[in-house]
Design a protein around this motif. Structure first.
Motif, PDB file in Angstrom:
ATOM      1  N   LYS A   1      -1.843  11.462  -9.863  1.00  0.00           N
ATOM      2  CA  LYS A   1      -2.707  12.624  -9.653  1.00  0.00           C
ATOM      3  C   LYS A   1      -2.049  13.903 -10.160  1.00  0.00           C
ATOM      4  O   LYS A   1      -2.729  14.818 -10.615  1.00  0.00           O
TER       5      LYS A   1
ATOM      6  N   ARG B   1      -8.033   0.480  -2.294  1.00  0.00           N
ATOM      7  CA  ARG B   1      -7.452   1.702  -2.878  1.00  0.00           C
ATOM      8  C   ARG B   1      -7.564   1.682  -4.399  1.00  0.00           C
ATOM      9  O   ARG B   1      -7.892   2.688  -5.016  1.00  0.00           O
TER      10      ARG B   1
ATOM     11  N   LEU C   1       2.000   1.819  -3.509  1.00  0.00           N
ATOM     12  CA  LEU C   1       0.861   2.154  -4.359  1.00  0.00           C
ATOM     13  C   LEU C   1       0.431   3.599  -4.134  1.00  0.00           C
ATOM     14  O   LEU C   1       0.162   4.331  -5.097  1.00  0.00           O
ATOM     15  N   ASP C   2       0.372   4.034  -2.881  1.00  0.00           N
ATOM     16  CA  ASP C   2      -0.012   5.410  -2.598  1.00  0.00           C
ATOM     17  C   ASP C   2       0.961   6.406  -3.225  1.00  0.00           C
ATOM     18  O   ASP C   2       0.547   7.460  -3.727  1.00  0.00           O
ATOM     19  N   ALA C   3       2.234   6.080  -3.233  1.00  0.00           N
ATOM     20  CA  ALA C   3       3.224   6.964  -3.862  1.00  0.00           C
ATOM     21  C   ALA C   3       2.983   7.048  -5.371  1.00  0.00           C
ATOM     22  O   ALA C   3       3.063   8.136  -5.957  1.00  0.00           O
TER      23      ALA C   3
ATOM     24  N   GLN D   1      -6.434  -3.695   1.791  1.00  0.00           N
ATOM     25  CA  GLN D   1      -6.263  -2.250   1.679  1.00  0.00           C
ATOM     26  C   GLN D   1      -5.868  -1.851   0.261  1.00  0.00           C
ATOM     27  O   GLN D   1      -6.341  -0.840  -0.268  1.00  0.00           O
ATOM     28  N   VAL D   2      -4.999  -2.635  -0.360  1.00  0.00           N
ATOM     29  CA  VAL D   2      -4.584  -2.353  -1.737  1.00  0.00           C
ATOM     30  C   VAL D   2      -5.769  -2.502  -2.682  1.00  0.00           C
ATOM     31  O   VAL D   2      -5.996  -1.652  -3.545  1.00  0.00           O
TER      32      VAL D   2
ATOM     33  N   LEU E   1       0.801  -1.216   0.000  1.00  0.00           N
ATOM     34  CA  LEU E   1       0.000   0.000   0.000  1.00  0.00           C
ATOM     35  C   LEU E   1       0.843   1.279   0.000  1.00  0.00           C
ATOM     36  O   LEU E   1       0.528   2.207  -0.753  1.00  0.00           O
ATOM     37  N   PRO E   2       1.912   1.386   0.793  1.00  0.00           N
ATOM     38  CA  PRO E   2       2.699   2.625   0.742  1.00  0.00           C
ATOM     39  C   PRO E   2       3.272   2.915  -0.652  1.00  0.00           C
ATOM     40  O   PRO E   2       3.241   4.057  -1.114  1.00  0.00           O
TER      41      PRO E   2
ATOM     42  N   ILE F   1       0.095   6.519  -6.915  1.00  0.00           N
ATOM     43  CA  ILE F   1      -1.165   7.240  -7.125  1.00  0.00           C
ATOM     44  C   ILE F   1      -0.941   8.746  -7.004  1.00  0.00           C
ATOM     45  O   ILE F   1      -1.495   9.533  -7.782  1.00  0.00           O
ATOM     46  N   ALA F   2      -0.119   9.159  -6.061  1.00  0.00           N
ATOM     47  CA  ALA F   2       0.189  10.592  -5.919  1.00  0.00           C
ATOM     48  C   ALA F   2       0.836  11.128  -7.193  1.00  0.00           C
ATOM     49  O   ALA F   2       0.516  12.235  -7.648  1.00  0.00           O
TER      50      ALA F   2
END
Length: 174
Positions: free
Chosen positions: A28, A53, A20-22, A49-50, A17-18, A24-25
Motif C-alpha cells: 500500500k 484477505r 501477509l498483512d505486513a 482468513q488468508v 495472515l500476520p 500488504i501494508a
C-alpha cells in the motif's frame, strides 16, 4: 495481453495472515500495477482468513497453484494417498482443508500451474511454483548451473519467476 509495469509476486504465504498483512501494508505504501499469488496460499494456520484477505486486494490479482494448494484440495476431497497420511506436511494440509469451503476448494483446484504476463521493459515473463515442469521441483542456491539452464530452457521463456529455496535454511529467499 495487457502490458503491466510493476508486479508484486507473493509466494508461499502458507496461511500466515500476520505476515501477509505486513506485506500488504508495504504494498500500500508503494502500490504495484498487479499482484501475482504464486501458490501455497492456505496450507497453514489461518487458511480461510488468508484467502479472504487476498481476495480483497485492491490491485489486479493473478493466481497460480502450488503443490500445497493441490494437497489441501486432496485433503478436502479425502484423496491423500494412504502412504502420505501420516507425513507431517500432508497432515497439515488435511488440517487446513477443514477450514475452507467447497467454493474455496473449487477455486484452489481451478488455479493454473503457470502464468505468463507481459511486463514493461521485460516482455513476456513466466511465473510458476517450483519450475515450469513441476510445482514440486526444487531449485536451491546450490542447484548446478547446468541443471538451472535446463529448467529455464524447458520453461521456454527468457525470464522465469519462481521460488528459490535455500538448502541450509529450507526457506524461500525470493
Amino acid at each position: 495481453m495487457t502490458r503491466l509495469g510493476t508486479v508484486a509476486a507473493l509466494y508461499d504465504i502458507h496461511g500466515n495472515l500476520p505476515a501477509l498483512d505486513a506485506v500488504i501494508a508495504e504494498l500500500k505504501a508503494d502500490p504495484p500495477d498487479a499482484v501475482v499469488i504464486g501458490g501455497d496460499v492456505v496450507a497453514g494456520p489461518m487458511p480461510s482468513q488468508v484467502l479472504a484477505r487476498l481476495r480483497e486486494l485492491p490491485w489486479p490479482t493473478h493466481w497460480l497453484r502450488g503443490n500445497a494448494d493441490r494437497a489441501v484440495v486432496m485433503g478436502y476431497d479425502g484423496t491423500i494417498p494412504a502412504k502420505l497420511l501420516e507425513h507431517p506436511l500432508f497432515r497439515g494440509d488435511a488440517w487446513a482443508a477443514r477450514f475452507i469451503t467447497r467454493a474455496d476448494r473449487d477455486f484452489l483446484a481451478s488455479l493454473p500451474p503457470l502464468l505468463a504476463l507481459e511486463l514493461e521493459g521485460l516482455g513476456e515473463v513466466l511465473f510458476c511454483h517450483g519450475t515450469a515442469l513441476s510445482d514440486e521441483e526444487r531449485v536451491t542456491t546450490a542447484t548446478p548451473p547446468e541443471r538451472l539452464a535446463g529448467i529455464i530452457d524447458a520453461a521456454g521463456q527468457e525470464l522465469l519467476v519462481a521460488v528459490i529455496m535455500n538448502r541450509q535454511l529450507s526457506r524461500a529467499v525470493v
